[in-house]
Design a protein around this motif. Structure first.
Motif, short mmCIF file in Angstrom:
data_model
loop_
_atom_site.label_atom_id
_atom_site.label_comp_id
_atom_site.label_asym_id
_atom_site.label_seq_id
_atom_site.Cartn_x
_atom_site.Cartn_y
_atom_site.Cartn_z
N SER A 126 5.63 6.32 -6.68
CA SER A 126 6.62 5.53 -7.43
C SER A 126 6.51 4.04 -7.15
O SER A 126 5.99 3.62 -6.13
CB SER A 126 8.03 6.02 -7.08
OG SER A 126 8.29 5.86 -5.69
N TRP A 127 7.04 3.27 -8.11
CA TRP A 127 7.11 1.81 -8.00
C TRP A 127 5.72 1.18 -7.83
O TRP A 127 5.51 0.30 -7.01
CB TRP A 127 8.01 1.39 -6.83
CG TRP A 127 9.47 1.67 -7.02
CD1 TRP A 127 10.07 2.90 -6.89
CD2 TRP A 127 10.50 0.75 -7.34
NE1 TRP A 127 11.41 2.79 -7.11
CE2 TRP A 127 11.72 1.47 -7.39
CE3 TRP A 127 10.53 -0.62 -7.59
CZ2 TRP A 127 12.94 0.86 -7.68
CZ3 TRP A 127 11.75 -1.22 -7.88
CH2 TRP A 127 12.94 -0.49 -7.91
N ASP A 148 7.48 12.49 -7.54
CA ASP A 148 8.10 11.23 -7.96
C ASP A 148 7.02 10.29 -8.49
O ASP A 148 6.19 9.78 -7.73
CB ASP A 148 8.83 10.58 -6.79
CG ASP A 148 9.69 9.39 -7.22
OD1 ASP A 148 9.55 8.93 -8.37
OD2 ASP A 148 10.50 8.91 -6.40
N SER A 150 8.10 7.78 -10.72
CA SER A 150 9.00 6.83 -11.38
C SER A 150 8.53 5.39 -11.21
O SER A 150 7.76 5.08 -10.31
CB SER A 150 10.42 7.00 -10.85
OG SER A 150 10.48 6.72 -9.46
N PHE A 151 9.05 4.52 -12.09
CA PHE A 151 8.78 3.08 -12.03
C PHE A 151 7.28 2.79 -12.08
O PHE A 151 6.70 2.16 -11.20
CB PHE A 151 9.39 2.46 -10.76
CG PHE A 151 10.89 2.37 -10.80
CD1 PHE A 151 11.52 1.21 -11.23
CD2 PHE A 151 11.68 3.44 -10.43
CE1 PHE A 151 12.91 1.11 -11.27
CE2 PHE A 151 13.07 3.37 -10.47
CZ PHE A 151 13.68 2.20 -10.89
N ARG A 172 11.02 13.28 -10.62
CA ARG A 172 11.43 11.95 -11.06
C ARG A 172 10.29 11.34 -11.88
O ARG A 172 9.22 11.04 -11.34
CB ARG A 172 11.78 11.04 -9.88
CG ARG A 172 13.05 11.43 -9.16
CD ARG A 172 13.62 10.27 -8.38
NE ARG A 172 13.92 9.13 -9.23
CZ ARG A 172 14.66 8.09 -8.85
NH1 ARG A 172 15.15 8.05 -7.63
NH2 ARG A 172 14.89 7.09 -9.68
N LEU A 173 10.55 11.16 -13.17
CA LEU A 173 9.59 10.53 -14.06
C LEU A 173 10.23 9.34 -14.76
O LEU A 173 9.71 8.86 -15.78
CB LEU A 173 9.08 11.54 -15.11
CG LEU A 173 8.38 12.79 -14.58
CD1 LEU A 173 8.02 13.72 -15.72
CD2 LEU A 173 7.16 12.43 -13.76
N ASP A 174 11.34 8.85 -14.24
CA ASP A 174 12.09 7.79 -14.90
C ASP A 174 11.36 6.45 -14.83
O ASP A 174 10.48 6.24 -14.01
CB ASP A 174 13.48 7.66 -14.28
CG ASP A 174 13.47 7.61 -12.76
OD1 ASP A 174 12.96 8.56 -12.15
OD2 ASP A 174 13.98 6.63 -12.18
N ARG A 175 11.78 5.55 -15.74
CA ARG A 175 11.25 4.19 -15.81
C ARG A 175 9.74 4.18 -16.09
O ARG A 175 8.96 3.55 -15.40
CB ARG A 175 11.54 3.43 -14.51
CG ARG A 175 13.00 3.47 -14.10
CD ARG A 175 13.77 2.30 -14.63
NE ARG A 175 15.17 2.37 -14.18
CZ ARG A 175 16.06 1.41 -14.37
NH1 ARG A 175 15.71 0.30 -15.00
NH2 ARG A 175 17.30 1.53 -13.96
N ASN A 176 9.35 4.91 -17.12
CA ASN A 176 7.98 4.89 -17.61
C ASN A 176 8.02 4.68 -19.12
O ASN A 176 9.03 4.21 -19.67
CB ASN A 176 7.27 6.20 -17.24
CG ASN A 176 6.77 6.21 -15.81
OD1 ASN A 176 5.82 5.51 -15.46
ND2 ASN A 176 7.41 7.00 -14.95
N HIS A 200 15.23 6.31 -18.90
CA HIS A 200 14.48 5.07 -19.15
C HIS A 200 13.05 5.35 -19.61
O HIS A 200 12.08 4.83 -19.07
CB HIS A 200 14.47 4.17 -17.91
CG HIS A 200 15.82 3.66 -17.51
ND1 HIS A 200 16.72 4.43 -16.80
CD2 HIS A 200 16.40 2.46 -17.70
CE1 HIS A 200 17.82 3.71 -16.59
NE2 HIS A 200 17.65 2.52 -17.12
N ASN A 201 12.93 6.23 -20.59
CA ASN A 201 11.66 6.48 -21.26
C ASN A 201 11.87 6.37 -22.77
O ASN A 201 12.82 5.73 -23.22
CB ASN A 201 11.12 7.87 -20.86
CG ASN A 201 10.44 7.87 -19.51
OD1 ASN A 201 9.37 7.29 -19.33
ND2 ASN A 201 11.07 8.50 -18.52
#
Length: 326
Positions: A126-127, A148, A150-151, A172-176, A200-201
């Protein structure tokens, strides 16, 4: 040398020979691989402790097993590191935890060599600045518990094969930049599932009815392009539900809220009907603003302890903490 000093010196030498903590217990094959990883990352200062003259089991960012002396944990994070995730990570066969976290100059795809890590339980990438798809080969990691990604800048659809992982409990697959639908199979994970976070996709379509059969600790599908009915997710004992900023449209008055629910965010949708009559005893957070709700906010429960921002910008919702009904 005094007899007591001599005796103490011999004791230290004895334990230096016998104890792994005093000897080089690093597996030589692991050390070779780790040095290749360091070179592939352009010998960053963050890995300065990775000195070939020193036991690798005392290097920063990794841990060795006390029984096998093999590297089972590699956690590289928050450093000025450029490049891609090295393919050599796949040559650490005893890895259970792999983390490349908050390395914003790490680019490229999720490294395919990770598929070789059959003992992997925790994968945290992530990130970073990874691109490309969420790879289908992750379904080969049958011991995986936590994923994870994400990001990042991942795109494409979410592979339904992730649901075949028998031990997976959190995604967690958010912020992609993921697109397509949430896989129907995501309601059939084997065990308990503390986290399913896809927010956030650019996911579209309807929420799979199968998600209503699964108890999630945290279900966050917010800030996507999901549409249609979402009432099925309230059938579960999920504690945290965030469906905000989508295109969802259903009659909220027909929803039964679970006593397990502590967080509910539905703002910025097209939800109609009225607030459920059932008492909302356990809620610590509520936001149903910017919908199409009508009717009086029920009294006698806990709904009045939330301020007006939890309810405003609805079609004709009224009653405390909003203005009184006419």
């Amino acid at each position: 040398m005094e007899p007591l000093q001599k005796f103490s010196f011999l004791i230290i030498i004895f334990f230096a020979i016998l104890s792994p903590s005093f000897s080089d217990r690093c597996n030589p094959e692991d050390k070779k691989v780790l040095l290749k990883i360091k070179k592939a990352l352009h010998n960053p200062y963050h890995l300065a402790s990775w000195n070939p003259e020193v036991d690798c089991c005392i290097w920063y960012s990794l841990k060795c097993s006390r029984t096998t002396n093999r590297v089972y944990k590699l956690t590289i994070f928050a450093g000025q590191i450029n490049g891609q995730i090295p393919a050599e990570v796949g040559d650490l066969p005893f890895l259970e935890t792999l983390m490349f976290h908050k390395l914003t100059n790490i680019t490229g795809p999720v490294q395919p060599a990770i598929a070789k890590l059959t003992n992997l339980k925790y994968l945290d990438l992530s990130w970073n600045h990874l691109s490309g798809p969420v790879p289908d080969f992750l379904s080969q990691l049958k011991n995986l518990i936590f994923l994870d990604l994400s990001f990042n800048q991942l795109s494409g659809s979410i592979p339904s094969s992730l649901s075949t992982l028998p031990n997976l409990t959190s995604i967690r697959l958010d912020r992609n930049n993921l697109t397509g639908q949430i896989p129907m199979s995501f309601g059939s994970f084997a065990g308990e599932f503390p986290y399913l976070i896809l927010s956030h996709n650019k996911l579209s379509g309807s929420i799979p009815a199968s998600l209503g059969k699964k108890d999630f600790g945290n279900l966050d599908l917010s800030r996507n392009r999901l549409e249609g009915d979402a009432s099925m997710v309230f059938n579960s004992k999920t504690r945290w539900i965030d469906l905000s900023r989508n295109l969802l449209e259903f009659d909220f008055s027909k929803v039964e809220l679970s006593e397990n629910l502590t967080w509910l965010d539905l703002n910025h949708n097209k939800i109609t009907g009225s607030l459920p009559e059932s008492a909302i005893v356990s809620l610590q957070f509520l936001n149903v603003s910017y919908n199409r709700l009508c009717g009086e906010i029920p009294v006698g429960g806990d709904l009045q302890r939330f301020d007006y921002t939890a309810y405003f910008h609805n079609r004709c919702l009224c009653g405390a903490p909003l203005p009184p009904c006419k």
